[in-house]
Design a protein around this motif. Structure first.
Motif, PDB file in Angstrom:
ATOM      1  N   TYR A 295       0.384  -1.320   0.496  1.00 36.13           N
ATOM      2  CA  TYR A 295       0.234  -0.145  -0.058  1.00 36.13           C
ATOM      3  C   TYR A 295       0.398   1.169   0.280  1.00 36.13           C
ATOM      4  O   TYR A 295       0.586   2.235   0.008  1.00 36.13           O
ATOM      5  N   GLU A 307     -12.141   5.799  -3.537  1.00 32.56           N
ATOM      6  CA  GLU A 307     -11.755   4.750  -2.228  1.00 32.56           C
ATOM      7  C   GLU A 307     -10.721   6.127  -1.800  1.00 32.56           C
ATOM      8  O   GLU A 307      -9.627   5.601  -1.441  1.00 32.56           O
ATOM      9  N   LEU A 312      -9.099   0.107   2.452  1.00 30.06           N
ATOM     10  CA  LEU A 312      -8.539  -0.565   1.546  1.00 30.06           C
ATOM     11  C   LEU A 312      -7.669  -1.865   2.124  1.00 30.06           C
ATOM     12  O   LEU A 312      -7.338  -3.176   1.988  1.00 30.06           O
ATOM     13  N   ILE A 317      -7.957  -5.397   0.777  1.00 32.63           N
ATOM     14  CA  ILE A 317      -7.867  -4.897  -0.517  1.00 32.63           C
ATOM     15  C   ILE A 317      -7.243  -4.685  -2.237  1.00 32.63           C
ATOM     16  O   ILE A 317      -6.275  -4.197  -1.466  1.00 32.63           O
ATOM     17  N   ILE A 319      -5.333  -3.549  -5.507  1.00 34.76           N
ATOM     18  CA  ILE A 319      -6.075  -2.239  -6.888  1.00 34.76           C
ATOM     19  C   ILE A 319      -5.184  -1.931  -8.508  1.00 34.76           C
ATOM     20  O   ILE A 319      -4.190  -2.697  -8.227  1.00 34.76           O
ATOM     21  N   TYR A 326     -10.320   1.197 -13.382  1.00 35.57           N
ATOM     22  CA  TYR A 326      -9.159   0.560 -12.154  1.00 35.57           C
ATOM     23  C   TYR A 326     -10.299  -0.903 -11.954  1.00 35.57           C
ATOM     24  O   TYR A 326     -11.774  -0.216 -11.839  1.00 35.57           O
ATOM     25  N   LEU A 328     -10.689  -2.317  -8.432  1.00 35.93           N
ATOM     26  CA  LEU A 328     -10.177  -4.028  -7.180  1.00 35.93           C
ATOM     27  C   LEU A 328     -10.842  -5.315  -6.496  1.00 35.93           C
ATOM     28  O   LEU A 328     -11.903  -5.277  -7.043  1.00 35.93           O
ATOM     29  N   GLN A 329     -10.055  -5.570  -5.824  1.00 34.78           N
ATOM     30  CA  GLN A 329     -10.181  -7.159  -5.884  1.00 34.78           C
ATOM     31  C   GLN A 329      -9.186  -8.127  -4.555  1.00 34.78           C
ATOM     32  O   GLN A 329      -8.914  -6.951  -3.832  1.00 34.78           O
TER      33      GLN A 329
END
Ligand code: FE2
Length: 376
Positions: A295, A307, A312, A317, A319, A326, A328-329
């Motif tokens: 991150y 967000e 996240l 999560i 990105i 984009y 998010l997963q």
């Protein structure tokens, strides 16, 4: 290297001989469908929909059908040890048996695919009850997995003939899961291209993205992947095969423990991944953990997002960005004791890709788990 072959939306140069309206249902063969249904209701927020078993005339097995928005899961268990499903469970453990696709015409779907070399699983079969009729047909795909074609425009019942509505007093709140975004298959050494050709030739899919072992490798292990999409892009099946690395590929671990080719993960879409993953974690679903270092520079890589980063990061999560937006997963740990099937939760904000920028962080996280199991 990643190759973008052709976006699904520009693939209308030929008539689509297998038009698909999306995923109809995903059927899992499990050791104990009653408990599995309770688990998916409790942990994922599915609702009771339908039931079939001895009480409805299906003497040899039971199936519970659960639903959340456009996601329908069928959980099936055999009742006797000599049932073919019992042999499937003995070999593979719990896993995905059927990826069912909604069609306008199940007879034509069967004819178009089997005439192109698809191996028959179920000849067109009409099921009728007081709510109308469903036509089913099916072909085999990789491993023991099958595709059913489901024609249900003349049916008004809860699921299909043979099932009765399942009313329950236990109805946990939903978690915001919407529909199947994609389903990934793991196939054996040198089997990716034959299965890519199967989806091209037998089902009229196109290869929209390819990843080689340089894209999907860590210091230790590697895999290759090609993403297959149907004409309208509603159905996407990435196919993975292991690649040579210093240590054992995660795909090999899957093949060892599933004892063959099969569905590696099902990606479930949400419109609010922070809410969905907060709910899932609070209900006991475990996800791969991502190091804080991910991150520190992720926003330099993906640019501005809507967000806040803190939630996240707290949830783990990931990105990624492509030319169109984009995404998010996040990836769960395996949902059974064998290190086989897991789920991805994905929120797309324009992006149509699969998170290539996250592969390294993701696969390092997977390898930590694989190493802890002694399988790296
Ligand atoms: Fe995925």
């Amino acid at each position: 290297m990643q190759t973008l072959t052709a976006p699904a939306s520009t693939m209308n140069d030929t008539v689509d001989f297998l038009p698909l309206q999306g995923t109809d249902y995903v059927e899992f063969y499990v050791g104990n469908a009653k408990q599995a249904a309770h688990f998916y209701k409790t942990a994922f927020g599915f609702q009771s929909l339908a039931y079939a078993g001895p009480e409805t005339g299906m003497k040899d097995r039971v199936s519970y059908v659960i639903r959340q928005n456009k996601l329908t899961f069928v959980l099936t268990t055999p009742l006797k040890s000599d049932h073919p499903i019992a042999a499937h469970l003995h070999k593979h453990g719990d896993g995905v048996k059927v990826l069912a696709l909604r069609v306008d015409d199940a007879r034509k779907s069967y004819q178009e695919t089997t005439s192109r070399g698809g191996r028959s699983y179920l000849e067109p079969t009409v099921l009728k009850d007081e709510n109308g009729e469903v036509v089913l047909s099916g072909i085999h795909t990789y491993g023991d997995t099958v595709h059913m074609f489901v024609e249900r425009h003349n049916y008004k019942g809860p699921f299909m003939p043979g099932f009765r509505k399942w009313e329950s007093n236990y109805n946990p709140t939903e978690t915001g899961l919407l529909y199947v975004d994609h389903c990934v298959g793991n196939v054996g050494w040198n089997q990716m291209n034959p299965w890519v050709e199967f989806y091209q030739n037998v089902m009229g899919f196109r290869n929209i993205l390819s990843f080689d072992d340089k894209d999907i490798s860590t210091e230790y292990s590697a895999l290759m992947s090609k993403v297959m999409s149907n004409g309208n892009g509603y159905v996407k099946f990435p196919i993975n095969e292991p690649a040579e690395g210093k240590k054992k590929s995660q795909v090999e671990e899957f093949l060892d423990f599933y004892d063959g080719e099969g569905v590696q993960h099902v990606a479930l879409a949400t419109n609010d991944i922070v809410h969905t993953v907060n709910e899932l974690q609070a209900r006991g679903i475990e996800f791969l953990s991502i190091p804080a270092s991910y991150y520190e520079d992720v926003l330099d890589r993906v640019g501005k997002i809507d967000e806040d980063l803190a939630p996240l990061q707290k949830l783990g999560i990931l990105i990624d960005r492509d030319d169109e937006g984009y995404l998010l997963q996040i990836f769960s740990k395996p949902l059974e004791d064998r290190p086989t099937l897991f789920f991805e939760i994905i929120q797309r904000k324009g992006a149509k890709s699969f998170g290539k920028g996250n592969f390294k962080a993701l696969f390092e996280a997977l390898e930590r788990e694989q190493d802890a199991r002694g399988n790296l």
